[in-house]
Design an enzyme around this catalytic site. Structure first.
Site, PDB file in Angstrom:
ATOM      1  N   CYS A 165      96.714 -46.291 -24.366  1.00 51.35           N
ATOM      2  CA  CYS A 165      98.109 -45.427 -24.257  1.00 51.35           C
ATOM      3  C   CYS A 165      97.437 -44.187 -23.341  1.00 51.35           C
ATOM      4  CB  CYS A 165      98.678 -45.156 -25.325  1.00 51.35           C
ATOM      5  SG  CYS A 165     100.173 -44.071 -25.118  1.00 51.35           S
ATOM      6  N   CYS A 208     104.450 -48.025 -27.258  1.00 52.46           N
ATOM      7  CA  CYS A 208     103.199 -47.660 -27.888  1.00 52.46           C
ATOM      8  C   CYS A 208     103.450 -47.183 -29.604  1.00 52.46           C
ATOM      9  CB  CYS A 208     102.602 -46.245 -27.355  1.00 52.46           C
ATOM     10  SG  CYS A 208     101.282 -45.710 -28.480  1.00 52.46           S
ATOM     11  N   CYS A 243     102.854 -43.257 -30.468  1.00 50.62           N
ATOM     12  CA  CYS A 243     103.682 -42.124 -29.762  1.00 50.62           C
ATOM     13  C   CYS A 243     105.274 -42.661 -29.480  1.00 50.62           C
ATOM     14  CB  CYS A 243     102.867 -41.639 -28.710  1.00 50.62           C
ATOM     15  SG  CYS A 243     102.864 -42.605 -27.166  1.00 50.62           S
ATOM     16  N   CYS A 290     104.378 -57.405 -19.780  1.00 44.94           N
ATOM     17  CA  CYS A 290     104.436 -56.879 -18.588  1.00 44.94           C
ATOM     18  C   CYS A 290     104.473 -55.392 -18.730  1.00 44.94           C
ATOM     19  CB  CYS A 290     105.890 -57.249 -17.777  1.00 44.94           C
ATOM     20  SG  CYS A 290     105.756 -56.995 -15.976  1.00 44.94           S
TER      21      CYS A 290
END
Length: 164
Positions: free
Chosen positions: A76, A124, A127, A148
């Site tokens: 991330c 994510c 976060c 995607c």
């Protein structure tokens, strides 16, 4: 005819109440890494902020990570959580980095109605940053799923690179 109208109004009311409750449930989710918008803007590029914090989408074929197939891990860009392993990446032809699965427990799913219909949004798990969407048109020989993902939501670290 009056019964039909009353039934229609009752169904519509129940439907609206159900969606409102789902929205409230989504807002209750808290993540281990939280920052104000000003703090996110300080640590992310404008493109990363647009995608991760505003649920934007980059132009197809614009990310160099779309064709990155080296051995390693995709993290991330906001909080450095490992999200995808390179061995699960494939060329979907869509113009966005695509994976058939995420690192277990590190990606959350939610429902996105921004286009007027339900899509499975990927976030994510640390976060809450918007990553992309998941579809069921991936490789049938593995999971059948296609994650995607916006390349600007990711940072790639080749195998052996230190996780800083």
């Amino acid at each position: 005819m009056t019964r039909f109208i009353l039934l229609f109004i009752a169904v519509l009311t129940i439907s609206c109440t159900s969606n409102a409750q789902k929205k409230e449930e989504k807002e209750k989710k808290t993540y281990a890494v939280t920052k104000t918008n000003a703090e996110w803007k300080k640590i992310l590029t404008s493109e990363q902020y647009y995608i991760l914090r505003k649920a934007g989408t980059e132009r197809p074929f614009s990310s160099p990570l779309n064709k990155t197939y080296a051995s390693g891990t995709f993290y991330c860009a906001a909080c450095n959580t490992p999200l995808y392993e390179s061995q699960h990446k494939f060329d979907s032809g869509t113009g966005w980095p695509s994976f058939d699965r995420a690192v277990k427990g590190n990606v959350d799913k939610d429902v996105d109605y921004k286009l007027g219909y339900a899509r499975s949004e990927l976030l994510c798990g640390t976060c809450g940053g918007h990553l992309g969407h998941v579809f069921n048109d991936g490789p049938r020989e593995t999971t059948g799923m296609r994650h995607c993902i916006n390349g600007d939501a990711l940072v790639f670290k080749s195998k052996g690179a230190k996780n800083e």
